[in-house]
Design a protein around this motif. Structure first.
Motif, PDB file in Angstrom:
ATOM      1  N   LYS A  79       8.433  47.777  56.898  1.00 44.16           N
ATOM      2  CA  LYS A  79       9.501  47.564  55.914  1.00 44.16           C
ATOM      3  C   LYS A  79       9.979  48.874  55.285  1.00 44.16           C
ATOM      4  N   ASN A  80       9.045  49.775  54.989  1.00 48.41           N
ATOM      5  CA  ASN A  80       9.470  51.026  54.359  1.00 48.41           C
ATOM      6  C   ASN A  80      10.337  51.859  55.296  1.00 48.41           C
ATOM      7  N   GLN A  81      10.046  51.799  56.598  1.00 52.18           N
ATOM      8  CA  GLN A  81      10.859  52.539  57.568  1.00 52.18           C
ATOM      9  C   GLN A  81      12.240  51.892  57.709  1.00 52.18           C
ATOM     10  N   VAL A  82      12.283  50.555  57.694  1.00 49.58           N
ATOM     11  CA  VAL A  82      13.559  49.840  57.765  1.00 49.58           C
ATOM     12  C   VAL A  82      14.395  50.178  56.537  1.00 49.58           C
ATOM     13  N   TYR A  83      13.747  50.200  55.383  1.00 49.90           N
ATOM     14  CA  TYR A  83      14.438  50.526  54.133  1.00 49.90           C
ATOM     15  C   TYR A  83      15.035  51.937  54.214  1.00 49.90           C
ATOM     16  N   PHE A  84      14.253  52.882  54.712  1.00 50.75           N
ATOM     17  CA  PHE A  84      14.703  54.274  54.835  1.00 50.75           C
ATOM     18  C   PHE A  84      15.884  54.384  55.794  1.00 50.75           C
ATOM     19  N   LEU A  85      15.781  53.729  56.953  1.00 51.94           N
ATOM     20  CA  LEU A  85      16.846  53.811  57.957  1.00 51.94           C
ATOM     21  C   LEU A  85      18.125  53.137  57.483  1.00 51.94           C
ATOM     22  N   THR A  86      18.006  51.982  56.819  1.00 53.53           N
ATOM     23  CA  THR A  86      19.201  51.296  56.313  1.00 53.53           C
ATOM     24  C   THR A  86      19.865  52.119  55.213  1.00 53.53           C
ATOM     25  N   ALA A 125      19.433  64.249  58.269  1.00 57.22           N
ATOM     26  CA  ALA A 125      18.273  65.143  58.322  1.00 57.22           C
ATOM     27  C   ALA A 125      18.161  65.985  57.054  1.00 57.22           C
ATOM     28  N   LEU A 126      19.300  66.263  56.395  1.00 57.53           N
ATOM     29  CA  LEU A 126      19.309  67.091  55.189  1.00 57.53           C
ATOM     30  C   LEU A 126      19.167  66.269  53.903  1.00 57.53           C
ATOM     31  N   LEU A 165      12.171  64.804  59.156  1.00 61.38           N
ATOM     32  CA  LEU A 165      12.528  64.422  60.518  1.00 61.38           C
ATOM     33  C   LEU A 165      13.783  65.172  60.940  1.00 61.38           C
ATOM     34  N   THR A 166      13.839  65.561  62.200  1.00 57.84           N
ATOM     35  CA  THR A 166      15.032  66.223  62.719  1.00 57.84           C
ATOM     36  C   THR A 166      16.105  65.168  62.967  1.00 57.84           C
ATOM     37  N   TRP A 167      17.335  65.613  63.184  1.00 56.67           N
ATOM     38  CA  TRP A 167      18.418  64.651  63.394  1.00 56.67           C
ATOM     39  C   TRP A 167      18.202  63.844  64.664  1.00 56.67           C
ATOM     40  N   LYS A 168      17.560  64.452  65.686  1.00 56.90           N
ATOM     41  CA  LYS A 168      17.277  63.717  66.931  1.00 56.90           C
ATOM     42  C   LYS A 168      16.210  62.653  66.719  1.00 56.90           C
ATOM     43  N   GLN A 169      15.211  62.958  65.890  1.00 57.86           N
ATOM     44  CA  GLN A 169      14.168  61.977  65.591  1.00 57.86           C
ATOM     45  C   GLN A 169      14.754  60.794  64.824  1.00 57.86           C
ATOM     46  N   ASN A 179      14.419  62.303  52.960  1.00 52.56           N
ATOM     47  CA  ASN A 179      13.783  62.598  54.249  1.00 52.56           C
ATOM     48  C   ASN A 179      12.506  63.411  53.983  1.00 52.56           C
ATOM     49  N   TYR A 180      11.502  62.743  53.431  1.00 50.57           N
ATOM     50  CA  TYR A 180      10.263  63.415  53.030  1.00 50.57           C
ATOM     51  C   TYR A 180       9.490  63.964  54.220  1.00 50.57           C
ATOM     52  N   ASN A 181       9.539  63.256  55.324  1.00 50.20           N
ATOM     53  CA  ASN A 181       8.784  63.669  56.516  1.00 50.20           C
ATOM     54  C   ASN A 181       9.471  64.790  57.284  1.00 50.20           C
TER      55      ASN A 181
END
Length: 184
Positions: free
Chosen positions: A125-132, A146-147, A155-159, A151-153
């Motif tokens: 759920k936390n990943q879904v929340y972040f992506l949405t 990415a900027l 992650l690059t724009w490709k990730q 984006n605490y982790n």
């Protein structure tokens, strides 16, 4: 000669082991979870015989022969030595394959293996929340995602693009996101 410690240890009588229960446990047949095999299993016959009648293999090493280059070379040399056609017919024996009695078991198992399976994969759920959050804020601009400060982790724009692609590939979660987006 001195005795090895392992051999001595093996010969000790274990008082705490119930021999009768151990013997019954060893005799007991394993529990068969597959319904197709369980229905056609005959208790009076051995495991090898049962599987052979069902069209299954007991030992895959016998069924699927790994090519042996040395044996192939020896066969080729033997063929060169034999000149007469009569000798060839006498040396080569053909294996006659018998049709198994319970061939339907192998066919059912094969059909079950080929049947499409429902994917049970879901993102946390936390990943879904972040992506949405990223999709709502930036749309398809992955480099801006990415900027972002969330984006605490790092992650690059490709990730991020790959994670969003996975998210879009899960219809249950993605459709839920689309419905909530249309309501707003």
């Amino acid at each position: 000669m001195t005795k090895i410690r392992k051999v001595k240890r093996r010969k000790k009588y274990r008082m705490n082991v119930n021999r009768k229960r151990l013997r019954n446990k060893l005799r007991k047949l394993p529990t068969i979870t597959c319904p197709q095999i369980k229905d056609s299993w005959e208790v009076t016959k051995s495991t090898q015989t049962n599987l052979k009648q069902m069209g299954l293999t007991y030992d895959p090493n016998e069924t699927l022969n790994v090519p042996n280059t040395k044996a192939e070379i020896i066969k080729n040399v033997a063929k060169w030595k034999i000149d007469d056609a009569e000798d060839k017919s006498q040396n080569e024996e053909e294996d006659v394959e018998m049709e198994p009695e319970k061939n339907y078991v192998a066919q059912e198992l094969e059909a079950e293996a080929k049947a499409p399976r429902r994917r049970m994969f879901k993102l946390p759920k936390n990943q879904v929340y972040f992506l949405t959050y990223l999709m709502d804020k930036y749309g398809e601009d992955y480099k801006a995602m990415a900027l972002d400060r969330k984006n605490y982790n790092q992650l690059t724009w490709k990730q991020i693009r790959a994670k969003i692609k996975v998210f879009k590939g899960i219809p249950e979660q993605y459709n839920e996101y689309l419905q909530s987006k249309t309501v707003q």
